[in-house]
Motif scaffolding. Structure first.
Motif, short mmCIF file in Angstrom:
data_model
loop_
_atom_site.label_atom_id
_atom_site.label_comp_id
_atom_site.label_asym_id
_atom_site.label_seq_id
_atom_site.Cartn_x
_atom_site.Cartn_y
_atom_site.Cartn_z
N PHE A 1 2.19 4.99 0.07
CA PHE A 1 1.62 6.23 0.57
C PHE A 1 2.33 7.45 0.02
O PHE A 1 1.92 8.57 0.27
CB PHE A 1 1.52 6.28 2.10
CG PHE A 1 2.77 6.00 2.85
CD1 PHE A 1 3.71 6.98 3.08
CD2 PHE A 1 3.01 4.73 3.34
CE1 PHE A 1 4.86 6.72 3.79
CE2 PHE A 1 4.15 4.45 4.05
CZ PHE A 1 5.08 5.44 4.27
N ASP A 2 3.40 7.25 -0.71
CA ASP A 2 3.99 8.30 -1.53
C ASP A 2 4.80 7.62 -2.63
O ASP A 2 4.72 6.41 -2.81
CB ASP A 2 4.80 9.32 -0.70
CG ASP A 2 6.08 8.77 -0.07
OD1 ASP A 2 6.60 7.73 -0.53
OD2 ASP A 2 6.57 9.39 0.89
N ALA B 1 0.86 -1.19 0.00
CA ALA B 1 0.00 0.00 0.00
C ALA B 1 0.89 1.23 0.00
O ALA B 1 1.34 1.68 1.06
CB ALA B 1 -0.90 -0.01 1.22
N ARG C 1 7.06 -0.86 7.08
CA ARG C 1 7.31 0.14 6.05
C ARG C 1 8.29 -0.45 5.05
O ARG C 1 9.24 -1.14 5.42
CB ARG C 1 7.92 1.40 6.66
CG ARG C 1 6.97 2.17 7.55
CD ARG C 1 6.26 3.23 6.72
NE ARG C 1 5.16 3.82 7.45
CZ ARG C 1 5.20 5.00 8.05
NH1 ARG C 1 6.31 5.69 8.06
NH2 ARG C 1 4.13 5.47 8.66
N GLY D 1 5.92 2.74 1.23
CA GLY D 1 4.61 2.15 1.39
C GLY D 1 4.60 1.26 2.62
O GLY D 1 5.57 1.19 3.37
N THR D 2 3.50 0.56 2.80
CA THR D 2 3.36 -0.38 3.90
C THR D 2 3.02 -1.75 3.34
O THR D 2 2.15 -1.86 2.48
CB THR D 2 2.22 0.06 4.85
OG1 THR D 2 2.53 1.36 5.35
CG2 THR D 2 2.06 -0.90 6.01
#
Length: 81
Positions: A15-16, A13, A28, A20-21
């Motif tokens: 996030f930038d 996932a 992370r 991500g995760t």
């Protein structure tokens, strides 16, 4: 063969642009890191049998008559390589 990265995994996932995760480990990750053993490939244009790199363009491909980016989500005509 292309090296798979976290960014190519369904369980990542982002996030930038860089981080991500991992939804499996909750850790992370850098999205360009090499994929782990829990990797599940995300269907993207670059993994489709119809995708071809556009001559003279490094980051654009061709699918039929359309220009596409390699990391675009695959369409309903996706055929796995």
């Amino acid at each position: 063969m292309t090296t798979m990265t976290c960014n190519d995994c369904q369980r990542c996932a982002p996030f930038d642009v860089f981080k991500g995760t991992c939804e499996t480990t909750q850790a992370r990750v850098l999205v360009d890191s090499e994929a782990c053993h829990q990797f599940v490939r995300y269907d993207k244009c670059k993994f489709c049998a119809k995708y071809q790199v556009k001559p003279g363009h490094e980051f654009i491909g061709v699918c039929g008559e359309w220009d596409v980016y390699p990391d675009m989500k695959a369409c309903e005509r996706f055929i796995s390589k």
